[in-house]
Scaffold this motif. Structure first.
Motif, PDB file in Angstrom:
ATOM      1  N   ASN A  29      31.444  35.591  44.481  1.00 10.03           N
ATOM      2  CA  ASN A  29      32.174  34.377  44.836  1.00 10.03           C
ATOM      3  C   ASN A  29      31.273  33.334  45.477  1.00 10.03           C
ATOM      4  O   ASN A  29      31.434  32.145  45.248  1.00 10.03           O
ATOM      5  CB  ASN A  29      33.345  34.705  45.752  1.00 10.03           C
ATOM      6  CG  ASN A  29      34.467  35.388  45.013  1.00 10.03           C
ATOM      7  OD1 ASN A  29      34.572  35.283  43.795  1.00 10.03           O
ATOM      8  ND2 ASN A  29      35.290  36.121  45.729  1.00 10.03           N
ATOM      9  N   VAL A  30      30.335  33.753  46.295  1.00 10.97           N
ATOM     10  CA  VAL A  30      29.412  32.818  46.938  1.00 10.97           C
ATOM     11  C   VAL A  30      28.447  32.208  45.920  1.00 10.97           C
ATOM     12  O   VAL A  30      28.215  31.000  45.904  1.00 10.97           O
ATOM     13  CB  VAL A  30      28.604  33.521  48.054  1.00 10.97           C
ATOM     14  CG1 VAL A  30      27.449  32.666  48.543  1.00 10.97           C
ATOM     15  CG2 VAL A  30      29.525  33.883  49.205  1.00 10.97           C
ATOM     16  N   LEU A  31      27.903  33.037  45.047  1.00  4.45           N
ATOM     17  CA  LEU A  31      26.857  32.576  44.139  1.00  4.45           C
ATOM     18  C   LEU A  31      27.382  31.888  42.889  1.00  4.45           C
ATOM     19  O   LEU A  31      26.764  30.941  42.401  1.00  4.45           O
ATOM     20  CB  LEU A  31      25.979  33.763  43.729  1.00  4.45           C
ATOM     21  CG  LEU A  31      25.210  34.433  44.859  1.00  4.45           C
ATOM     22  CD1 LEU A  31      24.525  35.701  44.356  1.00  4.45           C
ATOM     23  CD2 LEU A  31      24.198  33.477  45.468  1.00  4.45           C
ATOM     24  N   TYR A  32      28.504  32.366  42.345  1.00  2.62           N
ATOM     25  CA  TYR A  32      28.957  31.886  41.034  1.00  2.62           C
ATOM     26  C   TYR A  32      30.442  31.576  40.999  1.00  2.62           C
ATOM     27  O   TYR A  32      31.106  31.811  39.999  1.00  2.62           O
ATOM     28  CB  TYR A  32      28.638  32.930  39.959  1.00  2.62           C
ATOM     29  CG  TYR A  32      27.167  33.213  39.841  1.00  2.62           C
ATOM     30  CD1 TYR A  32      26.315  32.284  39.267  1.00  2.62           C
ATOM     31  CD2 TYR A  32      26.627  34.402  40.316  1.00  2.62           C
ATOM     32  CE1 TYR A  32      24.959  32.530  39.158  1.00  2.62           C
ATOM     33  CE2 TYR A  32      25.273  34.657  40.214  1.00  2.62           C
ATOM     34  CZ  TYR A  32      24.449  33.715  39.632  1.00  2.62           C
ATOM     35  OH  TYR A  32      23.105  33.960  39.526  1.00  2.62           O
ATOM     36  N   ARG A  33      30.971  31.028  42.045  1.00  4.29           N
ATOM     37  CA  ARG A  33      32.407  30.770  42.159  1.00  4.29           C
ATOM     38  C   ARG A  33      33.007  30.108  40.919  1.00  4.29           C
ATOM     39  O   ARG A  33      34.053  30.498  40.451  1.00  4.29           O
ATOM     40  CB  ARG A  33      32.673  29.896  43.379  1.00  4.29           C
ATOM     41  CG  ARG A  33      34.134  29.587  43.584  1.00  4.29           C
ATOM     42  CD  ARG A  33      34.379  28.790  44.838  1.00  4.29           C
ATOM     43  NE  ARG A  33      33.833  29.416  46.024  1.00  4.29           N
ATOM     44  CZ  ARG A  33      34.438  30.365  46.724  1.00  4.29           C
ATOM     45  NH1 ARG A  33      35.612  30.802  46.349  1.00  4.29           N
ATOM     46  NH2 ARG A  33      33.879  30.882  47.797  1.00  4.29           N
ATOM     47  N   GLU A  34      32.354  29.118  40.387  1.00  2.00           N
ATOM     48  CA  GLU A  34      32.915  28.341  39.284  1.00  2.00           C
ATOM     49  C   GLU A  34      32.507  28.853  37.911  1.00  2.00           C
ATOM     50  O   GLU A  34      32.909  28.285  36.906  1.00  2.00           O
ATOM     51  CB  GLU A  34      32.483  26.871  39.425  1.00  2.00           C
ATOM     52  CG  GLU A  34      32.921  26.230  40.727  1.00  2.00           C
ATOM     53  CD  GLU A  34      34.440  26.219  40.897  1.00  2.00           C
ATOM     54  OE1 GLU A  34      35.147  25.988  39.902  1.00  2.00           O
ATOM     55  OE2 GLU A  34      34.901  26.458  42.025  1.00  2.00           O
ATOM     56  N   ASN A  35      31.702  29.881  37.840  1.00  2.00           N
ATOM     57  CA  ASN A  35      31.174  30.324  36.558  1.00  2.00           C
ATOM     58  C   ASN A  35      31.632  31.746  36.262  1.00  2.00           C
ATOM     59  O   ASN A  35      31.282  32.680  36.976  1.00  2.00           O
ATOM     60  CB  ASN A  35      29.647  30.238  36.573  1.00  2.00           C
ATOM     61  CG  ASN A  35      29.075  30.343  35.192  1.00  2.00           C
ATOM     62  OD1 ASN A  35      29.601  31.027  34.334  1.00  2.00           O
ATOM     63  ND2 ASN A  35      27.981  29.646  34.970  1.00  2.00           N
ATOM     64  N   ASP A  36      32.373  31.901  35.178  1.00  2.78           N
ATOM     65  CA  ASP A  36      32.882  33.221  34.798  1.00  2.78           C
ATOM     66  C   ASP A  36      31.924  33.994  33.901  1.00  2.78           C
ATOM     67  O   ASP A  36      32.242  35.086  33.465  1.00  2.78           O
ATOM     68  CB  ASP A  36      34.225  33.082  34.083  1.00  2.78           C
ATOM     69  CG  ASP A  36      35.327  32.663  35.039  1.00  2.78           C
ATOM     70  OD1 ASP A  36      35.216  32.995  36.231  1.00  2.78           O
ATOM     71  OD2 ASP A  36      36.268  31.998  34.590  1.00  2.78           O
ATOM     72  N   ASP A  37      30.761  33.406  33.599  1.00  2.00           N
ATOM     73  CA  ASP A  37      29.826  34.043  32.681  1.00  2.00           C
ATOM     74  C   ASP A  37      28.798  34.887  33.426  1.00  2.00           C
ATOM     75  O   ASP A  37      27.616  34.832  33.158  1.00  2.00           O
ATOM     76  CB  ASP A  37      29.142  32.974  31.827  1.00  2.00           C
ATOM     77  CG  ASP A  37      28.562  33.549  30.560  1.00  2.00           C
ATOM     78  OD1 ASP A  37      29.052  34.603  30.105  1.00  2.00           O
ATOM     79  OD2 ASP A  37      27.607  32.959  30.034  1.00  2.00           O
ATOM     80  N   CYS A  38      29.270  35.675  34.385  1.00  2.00           N
ATOM     81  CA  CYS A  38      28.386  36.513  35.196  1.00  2.00           C
ATOM     82  C   CYS A  38      28.310  37.924  34.626  1.00  2.00           C
ATOM     83  O   CYS A  38      29.256  38.404  34.004  1.00  2.00           O
ATOM     84  CB  CYS A  38      28.906  36.614  36.622  1.00  2.00           C
ATOM     85  SG  CYS A  38      28.886  35.066  37.490  1.00  2.00           S
TER      86      CYS A  38
END
Length: 129
Positions: free
Chosen positions: A63-72
């Motif tokens: 959540n901290v690093l990629y909150r807006e990106n679902d491509d993790c």
């Protein structure tokens, strides 16, 4: 606060974008300075490190690093032979760092997001992502 550790838990997790998948599978994790380093509040932002966390903290760090990106994607990292730096001062959960390259044979792509999603559906826990 930074200290070298030999943890009982020798499996940690690294969260990154899917666009890094091929490079990581071919070269492993190479210590680097990334824009994400600023979000980790590294005491020495010019130090090249590979960052990881424990299983319980994957959600918070994601959540901290990629909150807006679902491509993790999440990699499971075998750290049995590595000297790690444990940093405990962040509210996001424990952070572990390594100063050397982590070779591909010590890295495994996980389906952790899928497992977490199934867990959420089964236990009706909303807001995980």
């Amino acid at each position: 606060m930074e200290k070298t550790c030999q943890s009982e838990n020798r499996t940690f997790y690294h969260i990154t974008l899917r666009s890094n998948l091929e490079s990581i599978l071919n070269k492993g994790f190479i210590p680097d300075i990334s824009i994400k380093c600023q979000k980790c509040y590294n005491d020495n932002p010019t130090e090249k490190l590979v960052y990881m966390t424990d299983l319980e903290s994957v959600k918070a760090w994601r959540n901290v690093l990629y909150r807006e990106n679902d491509d993790c994607i999440i990699f499971e990292v075998n750290c049995a032979e590595l000297k790690l730096i444990k940093r405990c001062k962040y509210i996001h959960g424990p952070e572990y760092a390594c100063r050397i390259t982590i070779l591909p044979e010590n890295i495994k792509l996980t389906n952790l997001w899928h497992s977490i999603f199934i867990y959420i559906q089964t236990n009706s826990l909303n807001g995980f992502f």
